[in-house]
Each structure stands twice: as C-alpha cells, then as structure tokens.
Enzyme design. Structure first.
Site, mmCIF file in Angstrom:
data_model
loop_
_atom_site.group_PDB
_atom_site.id
_atom_site.type_symbol
_atom_site.label_atom_id
_atom_site.label_comp_id
_atom_site.label_asym_id
_atom_site.label_seq_id
_atom_site.Cartn_x
_atom_site.Cartn_y
_atom_site.Cartn_z
ATOM 1 N N TYR A 119 14.806 31.193 10.861
ATOM 2 C CA TYR A 119 13.647 32.063 10.984
ATOM 3 C C TYR A 119 13.247 32.232 12.439
ATOM 4 O O TYR A 119 13.242 31.260 13.204
ATOM 5 C CB TYR A 119 12.465 31.467 10.191
ATOM 6 C CG TYR A 119 12.730 31.377 8.713
ATOM 7 C CD1 TYR A 119 12.732 32.518 7.919
ATOM 8 C CD2 TYR A 119 12.988 30.156 8.099
ATOM 9 C CE1 TYR A 119 12.983 32.449 6.556
ATOM 10 C CE2 TYR A 119 13.228 30.067 6.744
ATOM 11 C CZ TYR A 119 13.230 31.220 5.975
ATOM 12 O OH TYR A 119 13.472 31.142 4.642
ATOM 13 N N ARG B 59 -11.742 -1.135 12.732
ATOM 14 C CA ARG B 59 -11.663 -0.302 11.536
ATOM 15 C C ARG B 59 -12.621 -0.801 10.457
ATOM 16 O O ARG B 59 -13.163 -0.023 9.686
ATOM 17 C CB ARG B 59 -10.215 -0.309 11.012
ATOM 18 C CG ARG B 59 -9.949 0.702 9.927
ATOM 19 C CD ARG B 59 -8.475 0.963 9.729
ATOM 20 N NE ARG B 59 -7.782 -0.155 9.104
ATOM 21 C CZ ARG B 59 -6.458 -0.191 8.929
ATOM 22 N NH1 ARG B 59 -5.714 0.825 9.324
ATOM 23 N NH2 ARG B 59 -5.882 -1.233 8.369
ATOM 24 N N LYS C 16 0.831 -1.211 0.000
ATOM 25 C CA LYS C 16 0.000 0.000 0.000
ATOM 26 C C LYS C 16 0.870 1.268 0.000
ATOM 27 O O LYS C 16 2.050 1.221 0.356
ATOM 28 C CB LYS C 16 -0.921 -0.007 1.224
ATOM 29 C CG LYS C 16 -0.184 0.095 2.547
ATOM 30 C CD LYS C 16 -1.113 -0.139 3.735
ATOM 31 C CE LYS C 16 -0.331 -0.099 5.025
ATOM 32 N NZ LYS C 16 -1.050 -0.722 6.141
ATOM 33 N N MET D 263 12.386 24.850 5.263
ATOM 34 C CA MET D 263 11.700 24.091 4.214
ATOM 35 C C MET D 263 12.679 23.290 3.353
ATOM 36 O O MET D 263 12.473 22.105 3.115
ATOM 37 C CB MET D 263 10.871 25.015 3.325
ATOM 38 C CG MET D 263 10.023 24.244 2.332
ATOM 39 S SD MET D 263 8.864 25.346 1.522
ATOM 40 C CE MET D 263 7.991 24.191 0.486
HETATM 41 C C1 LIG Z 1 -0.436 -1.949 6.657
HETATM 42 C C2 LIG Z 1 -1.145 -3.206 6.895
HETATM 43 C C3 LIG Z 1 -0.452 -4.405 7.110
HETATM 44 C C4 LIG Z 1 1.055 -4.468 7.243
HETATM 45 O O1 LIG Z 1 1.441 -4.057 8.530
HETATM 46 P P1 LIG Z 1 3.008 -3.951 8.899
HETATM 47 O O2 LIG Z 1 2.992 -3.573 10.317
HETATM 48 O O3 LIG Z 1 3.576 -2.897 8.017
HETATM 49 O O4 LIG Z 1 3.591 -5.283 8.646
HETATM 50 C C5 LIG Z 1 -1.174 -5.563 7.232
HETATM 51 N N1 LIG Z 1 -2.524 -5.539 7.158
HETATM 52 C C6 LIG Z 1 -3.230 -4.412 6.989
HETATM 53 C C7 LIG Z 1 -4.706 -4.470 6.934
HETATM 54 C C8 LIG Z 1 -2.565 -3.214 6.850
HETATM 55 O O5 LIG Z 1 -3.279 -2.087 6.681
#
Ligand SMILES: *Cc1c(COP(=O)(O)O)cnc(C)c1O
Length: 358
Positions: free
Chosen positions: A257, A122, A30, A304
């Site tokens: 700054y 979730r 992802k 920045m």
């Molecule tokens: C991001 C995610 C993972 C992976 O988790 P890690 O801690 O990066 O190994 C697994 N399952 C779901 C649903 C996720 O959103």
C-alpha cells in the site's frame, strides 16, 4: 495454511525448571500468562513444583483457583470484591493507607499483603511509618479484621544498569524488611519483591528472609536483560507463517500500500507471506529479518494479514517463514528495540493465529 503460534511444552517445562532451580518462586500469570495461556501455564508450573501464583485480574485469580485448588493465589491489584476474595481464598495487595481506612471493617477475613511503593510509584504505602501505622492500628483492632499475610514491593529499575536506581530501591526495600521483621518482630507468611531481572541480578537467588521471588518473563523463556547468557533461559515459542507465492518484480515497482516498498534491483523475488500486523507482528519487528529454510531474509512491507519478504531463488511457495523461535528470540528483538518482551508476546493475536501446544 494459516500462520501458527506454537509452544513446545517439554521445552517450556524444562525452562521453568532451569529458571526456578530449587528456589521458591511465585509465578506471575497476569494477562493470560503473558499470552502463553493461563491454564497451560498454571498446569506446567505446578508440574515444576510452583504452587504460588499472582495476577492483576480477579477473573484470572478465580480461574487459577479452579485449576489449582490448593494453590496460594495473590492478586496484585486491589479490588473491593471482598466476598469473592474470601470465597476463593485469594490474597490481595493492600495498596495504601487510604484504602485501609476506607475499607477497614469490610476487609474482615480478607488476606492482604502490605505493599511498599518504592521508586515505581504505581501503588503501595509511601513510607515505613505508614506501614508501621497500619500494623499498629491492626494490632489494636479488636473488631473482625483483615489478616495480614504478606509484605511486598515491586522494583521498577531491576533491568537498568546505567543508573543506580535499582541499588536505591533495593536498599530502601531491604531496610523495610529489616525494620518490620527483625527489629519490630512482625511476622508475614509471604515476603516477596523480586521480578525476573532482580532474581537474576541476585545470582538467580531469592533474597534472604524472603519466601518467594515473584517471576514472570523468565518463566516464559525471555531474558530480562541482555548481559544474561542465552543458555540460562530458553524460548519454547515459535511463530511461523507460510510463503503463499513468490513474485518477480522489477526495479522501480512500488509494492504494498502507498509505496510501502520500492524495488531497487532488477528481477527481485518477493515472497508473499500469510502473516501481518493483524496477527500481532509489530511494525518494529518488521524492521528485522525472518528465517526461511534456515536463511535470513528482510521483510519489505507489513500489511494487516500479509507481508512481503525479499528472497532469493532458494525460496518457493509453501515454505515456512519463521518470525520467532529458539534462534529468533523475543528477547533479542527486545534488546534491538522492537519492544518489551511482554509487549511482543501479548501483541500476538491468538484469535487469528492457529494456537498449538506440542
Ligand atoms: C509483571 C510483574 C512481575 C513480573 O515481572 P517480570 O519482569 O515479568 O519477571 C512481578 N511483579 C509485578 C507487580 C508485576 O506486575
């Protein structure tokens, strides 16, 4: 010169092999593979023998299909773009009973994995009875229908050791698998639950009767919790910048700054470095040192596209300034409170940093 985001491809692949051993892994890719680059990551994971991928975005899922024609691809967020799921052969989560009833007919031919909500809250089915209700309803449905190909959950507490929440969610989940698979005899092609933390807590092993561990961060070279040895997981990413010039400033001078840094020693040497928060260096990261010529120096102000680093007379213009590498590890900064591993990684701005795979 421009600051650099650089991945050592050989080390990256080595790490993937060390993480997976001979276990069966679904790679989580992802958010552009935790910012490591979706195409690069999928190619490398395939070289390491991983052929099952998951992501949260349909656009990414379709891209994975283009890169990996024979892969198994799992979309962890639900969508109603069922036609695309069928076209690209993408499996999708079934996130609730409501979703099932709302889309029952339209889901025909779509491969789904039943999701158990558990303690993260979730997404997913609330109870074992809800899961059983769908399985029963599906069994007796004679109309064109979805294909139930998987069962899964996600742990929210696998990196927590001070409370027993992981033990709770783990037990609740294993009971679901036991009931559905062993007592009721339902078959699922894929059963997956473990993120990186859970995978390592179980001794770098996939749970019995599961087909995969669903791993992200460990594959990208960061440890999910601090008691794990650094030898287990290697970081292949380096982020480095350059000293543009070194300036001498005096006690009482205000630098940066709005009084960002007030010099407290006479004849202080300040290196001006060509990286800043616009490149994704978190303000919390700037509370810790950088490395120049193998020596650690404190960051004094973050702007920045620049930062000030207080240096000594060993440092001069054009020297490299390391923000992250295999010694200055993302995960060590995570454990110092800089931000989650994935938060530090995804902050890095690949539109401004030069991106390089070596
Ligand atoms: C991001 C995610 C993972 C992976 O988790 P890690 O801690 O990066 O190994 C697994 N399952 C779901 C649903 C996720 O959103």
């Amino acid at each position: 010169m421009t600051a650099l985001w650089q991945v050592d491809s050989v080390q990256f692949l080595q790490n993937v092999k060390q993480v997976t051993q001979n276990q069966s892994v679904m790679a989580v890719v992802k958010n552009n593979a935790y910012n490591y680059g979706l195409d690069f990551a999928v190619h490398t994971f395939q070289q390491a023998g991983i052929h099952t991928f998951s992501t949260t975005s349909l656009v990414e899922a379709i891209r994975i299909r283009e890169i990996a024609p024979n892969a198994t691809i799992f979309l962890m967020n639900a969508t109603d773009a069922f036609e695309q799921l069928r076209t690209y052969d993408i499996h999708m989560t079934l996130p609730s009973l409501v979703f099932y009833h709302e889309h029952k007919a339209a889901l025909a031919g779509v491969k789904v994995h039943l999701e158990f909500e558990n303690l993260l809250h979730r997404s997913g089915f609330k109870t074992k009875d809800e899961l059983l209700a769908v399985l029963e309803d599906h069994k007796h449905n004679t109309a064109p229908k979805m294909e139930i190909t998987g069962l899964w959950t996600h742990f929210g507490y696998a990196d927590e050791f001070d409370v027993d929440m992981y033990e709770q969610e783990r037990e609740a989940w294993l009971d679901i698998v036991e009931t559905l698979v062993h007592q009721k005899g339902y078959h699922f092609d894929l059963i997956h639950a473990q993120n990186s933390a859970s995978y390592y807590r179980e001794g770098q092993r996939v749970f019995d009767h599961h087909t995969h561990a669903r791993i992200g961060i460990a594959l990208y070279g960061s440890r999910p919790y601090s008691s794990l040895s650094t030898d287990c997981i290697t970081q292949a990413l380096t982020v480095k910048a350059n000293v543009i010039q070194v300036r001498e400033v005096q006690q009482g001078d205000h630098c940066g700054y709005s009084f960002a840094y007030t010099v407290d020693q006479p004849n202080t040497r300040l290196a001006v470095v060509d990286v800043g928060y616009g490149d994704g260096i978190l303000r919390t990261r700037a509370q810790h040192d950088v490395s120049i010529n193998g020596k650690r120096f404190p960051i004094r102000a973050l702007m920045m596209s620049h930062m000030f680093v207080e240096v000594d007379d060993t440092v001069s213009a054009k020297d490299s300034v390391i923000l992250y590498n295999s010694d200055l590890r993302i995960d060590d900064y995570t454990f110092k409170g800089v931000g989650a591993n994935s938060e530090q990684l995804s902050a890095l701005n690949l539109n401004s940093l030069i991106k390089e795979y070596v």
